[in-house]
Scaffold this motif. Structure first.
Motif, PDB file in Angstrom:
ATOM      1  N   LYS A 243       0.868  -1.160   0.000  1.00 28.58           N
ATOM      2  CA  LYS A 243       0.000   0.000   0.000  1.00 28.58           C
ATOM      3  C   LYS A 243       0.908   1.213   0.000  1.00 28.58           C
ATOM      4  N   GLY A 244       0.999   1.884  -1.155  1.00 27.98           N
ATOM      5  CA  GLY A 244       1.920   2.995  -1.264  1.00 27.98           C
ATOM      6  C   GLY A 244       1.767   3.720  -2.582  1.00 27.98           C
ATOM      7  N   VAL A 245       2.840   4.404  -2.993  1.00 27.39           N
ATOM      8  CA  VAL A 245       2.798   5.253  -4.179  1.00 27.39           C
ATOM      9  C   VAL A 245       4.062   5.073  -5.005  1.00 27.39           C
ATOM     10  N   ILE A 246       3.881   4.916  -6.326  1.00 25.91           N
ATOM     11  CA  ILE A 246       4.993   4.978  -7.279  1.00 25.91           C
ATOM     12  C   ILE A 246       5.071   6.403  -7.796  1.00 25.91           C
ATOM     13  N   ASP A 247       6.254   6.997  -7.743  1.00 26.07           N
ATOM     14  CA  ASP A 247       6.475   8.372  -8.195  1.00 26.07           C
ATOM     15  C   ASP A 247       7.497   8.353  -9.322  1.00 26.07           C
ATOM     16  N   TYR A 248       7.098   8.852 -10.501  1.00 29.46           N
ATOM     17  CA  TYR A 248       7.969   8.821 -11.677  1.00 29.46           C
ATOM     18  C   TYR A 248       8.916  10.010 -11.767  1.00 29.46           C
ATOM     19  N   GLY A 249       8.875  10.938 -10.813  1.00 30.62           N
ATOM     20  CA  GLY A 249       9.883  11.991 -10.792  1.00 30.62           C
ATOM     21  C   GLY A 249       9.426  13.334 -11.303  1.00 30.62           C
ATOM     22  N   ASN A 250      10.405  14.143 -11.739  1.00 31.08           N
ATOM     23  CA  ASN A 250      10.183  15.564 -12.047  1.00 31.08           C
ATOM     24  C   ASN A 250      10.213  15.877 -13.536  1.00 31.08           C
ATOM     25  N   ASN A 251       9.752  14.936 -14.351  1.00 27.67           N
ATOM     26  CA  ASN A 251       9.646  15.128 -15.798  1.00 27.67           C
ATOM     27  C   ASN A 251      10.981  15.009 -16.528  1.00 27.67           C
ATOM     28  N   ASP A 252      11.991  14.451 -15.855  1.00 28.60           N
ATOM     29  CA  ASP A 252      13.260  14.190 -16.530  1.00 28.60           C
ATOM     30  C   ASP A 252      13.113  12.965 -17.425  1.00 28.60           C
ATOM     31  N   CYS A 253      13.836  12.980 -18.523  1.00 26.92           N
ATOM     32  CA  CYS A 253      13.766  11.878 -19.486  1.00 26.92           C
ATOM     33  C   CYS A 253      14.744  10.784 -19.058  1.00 26.92           C
ATOM     34  N   ASP A 254      14.394  10.085 -17.967  1.00 31.70           N
ATOM     35  CA  ASP A 254      15.268   9.035 -17.460  1.00 31.70           C
ATOM     36  C   ASP A 254      14.426   7.827 -17.067  1.00 31.70           C
ATOM     37  N   SER A 255      15.066   6.834 -16.489  1.00 36.80           N
ATOM     38  CA  SER A 255      14.372   5.588 -16.151  1.00 36.80           C
ATOM     39  C   SER A 255      14.163   5.423 -14.650  1.00 36.80           C
ATOM     40  N   ILE A 256      14.317   6.487 -13.885  1.00 35.03           N
ATOM     41  CA  ILE A 256      14.269   6.394 -12.431  1.00 35.03           C
ATOM     42  C   ILE A 256      12.864   6.671 -11.906  1.00 35.03           C
ATOM     43  N   PHE A 257      12.429   5.849 -10.936  1.00 34.91           N
ATOM     44  CA  PHE A 257      11.201   6.136 -10.214  1.00 34.91           C
ATOM     45  C   PHE A 257      11.336   5.565  -8.805  1.00 34.91           C
ATOM     46  N   THR A 258      10.417   5.914  -7.933  1.00 36.21           N
ATOM     47  CA  THR A 258      10.473   5.417  -6.555  1.00 36.21           C
ATOM     48  C   THR A 258       9.142   4.801  -6.151  1.00 36.21           C
ATOM     49  N   TYR A 259       9.222   3.835  -5.247  1.00 38.77           N
ATOM     50  CA  TYR A 259       8.024   3.320  -4.596  1.00 38.77           C
ATOM     51  C   TYR A 259       8.159   3.614  -3.109  1.00 38.77           C
ATOM     52  N   THR A 260       7.173   4.287  -2.535  1.00 45.54           N
ATOM     53  CA  THR A 260       7.180   4.597  -1.108  1.00 45.54           C
ATOM     54  C   THR A 260       6.008   3.899  -0.444  1.00 45.54           C
ATOM     55  N   HIS A 261       6.329   3.012   0.498  1.00 45.69           N
ATOM     56  CA  HIS A 261       5.292   2.293   1.226  1.00 45.69           C
ATOM     57  C   HIS A 261       4.671   3.221   2.263  1.00 45.69           C
ATOM     58  N   GLU A 262       3.448   2.919   2.690  1.00 43.19           N
ATOM     59  CA  GLU A 262       2.762   3.778   3.649  1.00 43.19           C
ATOM     60  C   GLU A 262       3.520   3.912   4.964  1.00 43.19           C
ATOM     61  N   SER A 263       4.407   2.962   5.255  1.00 43.38           N
ATOM     62  CA  SER A 263       5.198   3.024   6.479  1.00 43.38           C
ATOM     63  C   SER A 263       6.315   4.059   6.392  1.00 43.38           C
ATOM     64  N   GLY A 264       6.586   4.527   5.156  1.00 44.31           N
ATOM     65  CA  GLY A 264       7.650   5.511   4.967  1.00 44.31           C
ATOM     66  C   GLY A 264       8.893   4.957   4.312  1.00 44.31           C
ATOM     67  N   ILE A 265       8.990   3.615   4.189  1.00 43.43           N
ATOM     68  CA  ILE A 265      10.133   3.012   3.517  1.00 43.43           C
ATOM     69  C   ILE A 265      10.044   3.329   2.020  1.00 43.43           C
ATOM     70  N   SER A 266      11.153   3.817   1.448  1.00 39.31           N
ATOM     71  CA  SER A 266      11.183   4.228   0.054  1.00 39.31           C
ATOM     72  C   SER A 266      12.177   3.389  -0.719  1.00 39.31           C
ATOM     73  N   TYR A 267      11.758   2.889  -1.889  1.00 41.98           N
ATOM     74  CA  TYR A 267      12.615   2.101  -2.771  1.00 41.98           C
ATOM     75  C   TYR A 267      12.888   2.912  -4.037  1.00 41.98           C
ATOM     76  N   THR A 268      14.146   3.129  -4.379  1.00 39.97           N
ATOM     77  CA  THR A 268      14.500   3.779  -5.630  1.00 39.97           C
ATOM     78  C   THR A 268      14.709   2.697  -6.676  1.00 39.97           C
ATOM     79  N   LEU A 269      14.008   2.824  -7.778  1.00 35.25           N
ATOM     80  CA  LEU A 269      14.017   1.806  -8.834  1.00 35.25           C
ATOM     81  C   LEU A 269      14.492   2.396 -10.142  1.00 35.25           C
ATOM     82  N   ALA A 270      15.105   1.585 -10.957  1.00 38.65           N
ATOM     83  CA  ALA A 270      15.553   2.021 -12.288  1.00 38.65           C
ATOM     84  C   ALA A 270      15.127   0.991 -13.310  1.00 38.65           C
ATOM     85  N   MET A 271      14.516   1.467 -14.413  1.00 41.01           N
ATOM     86  CA  MET A 271      14.104   0.562 -15.477  1.00 41.01           C
ATOM     87  C   MET A 271      15.236   0.365 -16.471  1.00 41.01           C
TER      88      MET A 271
END
Length: 271
Positions: A243-271
């Motif tokens: 239960k959380g949110v995927i955030d694709y970032g600030n409109n940069d043309c890259d492959s980075i996004f994050t998943y933040t769980h409701e507990s506050g733990i954040s995962y940085t992901l790269a495609m």
């Protein structure tokens, strides 16, 4: 707390592989995190196949075989001098490479009328089709639902979707999204300056163990034609322990996004 992981999608370079966290304080189980990875890959594949459909139909080749469409390595056969037209995009049984992606099999693309015309539908059927060894099945319907001529709009519907990864895990999927074009409207025969916004919708992914994950647009997703991936926006993620949110970032043309769980733990992901 922030953790880092890498999602090396089959859609980027090689196979679908990942580095999963093994710390005791992880709050998500392996089934759910695998479903997240599959969900992102499925959405990326859908976008790529729609882009292929738009490239092929926008080029408007005559009823013959051709291989000269930039960005499409397949042989394309067109049947029908008037609408509806059927485009068969054949990558062959051994495959060919587009942008470092090895595609095999066929895409059958049916166009009921010019995709810029209200009510026209672009239907994509996958036939023995794979990207870098990952098998993709199902149908995508891309229908023009424009109401304001200055803001073209489409619905994107996926039915009977199936994604089989290199380990043989199967994920069924379906969904519906609303897509609006916010740039490039004045240059209909040039796709590179197009910008699309996915304003609402969701898709659901179910694993072979009946674990279900739903991703819903929380904040408008931005996809530039010139970028390989979504560059901005947020998805709400719900299912199982997730239960959380995927955030694709600030409109940069890259492959980075994050998943933040409701507990506050954040995962940085790269495609």
């Amino acid at each position: 707390m922030k953790k880092t992981a890498f999602l090396l999608l089959s859609l980027c370079a090689t196979a679908l592989i990942y580095v999963s966290c093994s710390n005791n304080d992880d709050v998500v189980n392996e089934t759910d995190t695998t479903a997240v990875r599959a969900s992102v890959a499925i959405d990326a594949a859908n976008e790529m196949d729609i882009n292929t459909g738009l490239l092929v139909t926008n080029s408007s080749p005559t009823a013959k075989s051709t291989t000269d469409i930039a960005g499409v390595c397949a042989t394309i056969t067109v049947s029908g001098d008037s609408y509806p037209k059927i485009f068969t995009v054949d990558y062959g049984t051994t495959g060919c490479t587009d942008n470092q992606l090895i595609r095999k099999g066929k895409l059958k693309i049916t166009l009921s009328g010019p995709i810029t015309t209200q009510g026209s539908k672009l239907t994509i059927e996958r036939i023995d089709y794979s990207i870098n060894g990952i098998k993709l099945e199902g149908t995508i319907e891309y229908t023009n639902t424009t109401t304001a001529p200055t803001v073209p709009q489409w619905s994107r519907k996926v039915t009977n979707g199936k994604f089989t990864d290199l380990q043989g895990r199967v994920y069924t999927n379906s969904g519906m999204h609303t897509v609006k074009q916010t740039a490039g409207v004045d240059t209909p025969y040039i796709l590179t300056d197009n910008v699309y916004e996915m304003t609402e919708g969701n898709h659901t992914v179910t694993t072979d163990k009946d674990a279900t994950l739903t991703l819903t647009v929380q904040e408008t997703l931005v996809k530039k034609q010139s970028c390989a991936y979504i560059s901005k926006g947020k998805l709400k993620v719900e299912g199982g322990f997730l239960k959380g949110v995927i955030d694709y970032g600030n409109n940069d043309c890259d492959s980075i996004f994050t998943y933040t769980h409701e507990s506050g733990i954040s995962y940085t992901l790269a495609m």
